[in-house]
Design an enzyme around this catalytic site. Structure first.
Site, PDB file in Angstrom:
ATOM      1  N   GLU A 118       0.825  -1.218   0.000  1.00  0.00           N
ATOM      2  CA  GLU A 118       0.000   0.000   0.000  1.00  0.00           C
ATOM      3  C   GLU A 118       0.858   1.266   0.000  1.00  0.00           C
ATOM      4  OE1 GLU A 118      -2.917  -0.420  -0.714  1.00  0.00           O
ATOM      5  OE2 GLU A 118      -3.659  -2.277   0.177  1.00  0.00           O
ATOM      6  N   HIS A 141      -2.786   2.332   8.239  1.00  0.00           N
ATOM      7  CA  HIS A 141      -3.882   1.535   7.677  1.00  0.00           C
ATOM      8  C   HIS A 141      -4.020   0.256   8.486  1.00  0.00           C
ATOM      9  CE1 HIS A 141      -6.336  -0.839   5.006  1.00  0.00           C
ATOM     10  NE2 HIS A 141      -5.370  -1.714   4.816  1.00  0.00           N
ATOM     11  N   HIS A 143      -7.261  -2.997   9.908  1.00  0.00           N
ATOM     12  CA  HIS A 143      -8.538  -3.684   9.659  1.00  0.00           C
ATOM     13  C   HIS A 143      -9.345  -3.862  10.951  1.00  0.00           C
ATOM     14  CE1 HIS A 143      -6.018  -5.903   6.288  1.00  0.00           C
ATOM     15  NE2 HIS A 143      -6.255  -4.641   5.979  1.00  0.00           N
ATOM     16  N   GLU A 171     -17.269  11.907  22.791  1.00  0.00           N
ATOM     17  CA  GLU A 171     -15.981  12.491  22.407  1.00  0.00           C
ATOM     18  C   GLU A 171     -15.689  12.440  20.904  1.00  0.00           C
ATOM     19  OE1 GLU A 171     -12.744  12.381  25.088  1.00  0.00           O
ATOM     20  OE2 GLU A 171     -14.286  13.642  25.996  1.00  0.00           O
ATOM     21  N   HIS A 212     -12.978  -3.499   3.857  1.00  0.00           N
ATOM     22  CA  HIS A 212     -11.539  -3.735   3.951  1.00  0.00           C
ATOM     23  C   HIS A 212     -10.952  -3.174   5.261  1.00  0.00           C
ATOM     24  CE1 HIS A 212      -7.368  -3.857   1.872  1.00  0.00           C
ATOM     25  NE2 HIS A 212      -7.211  -3.656   3.164  1.00  0.00           N
TER      26      HIS A 212
HETATM   27  O1  2HA Z   1      -1.579  -6.641   3.539  1.00  0.00           O
HETATM   28  O2  2HA Z   1      -3.589  -4.470   4.731  1.00  0.00           O
HETATM   29  O3  2HA Z   1      -4.330  -3.562   2.369  1.00  0.00           O
HETATM   30  C1  2HA Z   1      -1.584  -5.373   4.011  1.00  0.00           C
HETATM   31  C2  2HA Z   1      -2.903  -4.755   3.796  1.00  0.00           C
HETATM   32  C3  2HA Z   1      -3.324  -4.495   2.409  1.00  0.00           C
HETATM   33 ZN    ZN Z   2      -5.523  -3.709   4.284  1.00  0.00          ZN
END
Ligand code: 2HA
Ligand code: ZN
Length: 272
Positions: A118, A141, A143, A171, A212
């Site tokens: 990414e 980033h 999940h 908050e 995602h």
């Molecule tokens: O593998 O999260 O979006 C890493 C990730 C891809």
């Molecule tokens: Zn990801």
């Protein structure tokens, strides 16, 4: 001049602690997630011979505004779970050159690896956030389960999504008055999702990738982490209550009071 031990560099210690914490929160299963931290060149010089380039890695995109910038970044295919035990394998320090089309590896990825898949979304987001906030240093980033779950059952309209999150904890509007932006499902790891994410970063520090995960940006690792943490907490509450009869609610009057009390301004047009 002799160099200091990079494993003792505050930025490296903080990165290791942050990704470990992200793993412990369950946000980064397997090789999920990636983090990039922009470093000050003078700071890097205390630890590394910056003329000594180990490898040059093509990035596949161009981002002229980041030319010459240094980044500490997580590696592709690497598990956050393992970073604390082998930072030099799982992390790398790169300097962008040739308008960002190449990255010079200065440290890390010692098994021959490279930066996260990414990387385009990270670098394009850095470039965009720096335009609106010169203090921005971090793109994160991951999940988180509840934010992700919410994208299956909630309208993806950005105003509606934001207002729901704000309503879940007092908050929230204080922590992310700019709200959250949302991208529909897109193929990850591409320049296209990178450009789309950066575009969303113009108006907010949080961008949901439907089905995602989430992107967060901030001036340091704590701030980016706290942003994701707060949005994820709100989503958790939503997923606990969405299927139950709603008896009480936060109102727009409550939000206006919070704006006044905390000196924040909700995103234009998001309050009634
Ligand atoms: O593998 O999260 O979006 C890493 C990730 C891809
Ligand atoms: Zn990801």
């Amino acid at each position: 001049m002799s160099k200091m031990d990079i494993l003792k560099a505050p930025f490296l210690i903080e990165m290791v602690r942050t990704v470990t914490n992200m793993y412990n929160h369950g946000w980064d299963e397997r090789n999920g997630g990636n983090v990039s931290l922009m470093l000050d060149g003078h700071e890097v010089e205390k630890y590394l011979e910056v003329e000594k380039v180990l490898r040059v890695i093509p990035t596949g995109f161009s981002e002229p505004s980041l030319d010459g910038k240094y980044f500490l970044v997580t590696g592709t295919g690497k598990y956050f779970k393992n970073v604390q035990y082998a930072p030099d394998v799982n992390l790398g320090i790169v300097r962008l050159k040739e308008d960002g089309s190449n990255a010079e590896l200065l440290w890390g990825f010692t098994d021959g690896g490279q930066f996260t898949s990414e990387f385009p979304a990270h670098m394009m987001s850095h470039a965009q956030r720096l335009k609106v906030d010169p203090e921005n240093r971090v793109v994160m980033h991951c999940h988180p389960a509840n934010l992700l779950a919410m994208t299956f059952v909630h309208d993806l309209d950005e105003r509606a999504f934001t207002r729901t999150l704000w309503q879940m904890c007092t908050e929230c509007i204080v922590v992310f008055p700019d709200g959250v932006n949302v991208l529909p499902w897109m193929l990850c790891g591409t320049n296209e999702i990178g450009k789309a994410t950066a575009e969303k970063m113009k108006t907010a520090r949080l961008c949901i990738w439907a089905m995602h995960g989430v992107y967060g940006a901030g001036k340091d690792l704590d701030e980016a982490f706290g942003l994701v943490e707060t949005a994820e907490k709100a989503a958790e509450i939503y997923m606990k209550i969405a299927h139950l009869p709603r008896i009480n609610n936060m109102t727009d009057d409550n939000f206006h009071q919070l704006e006044k009390r905390f000196g924040v301004k909700a995103r234009e047009g998001y309050l009634n």
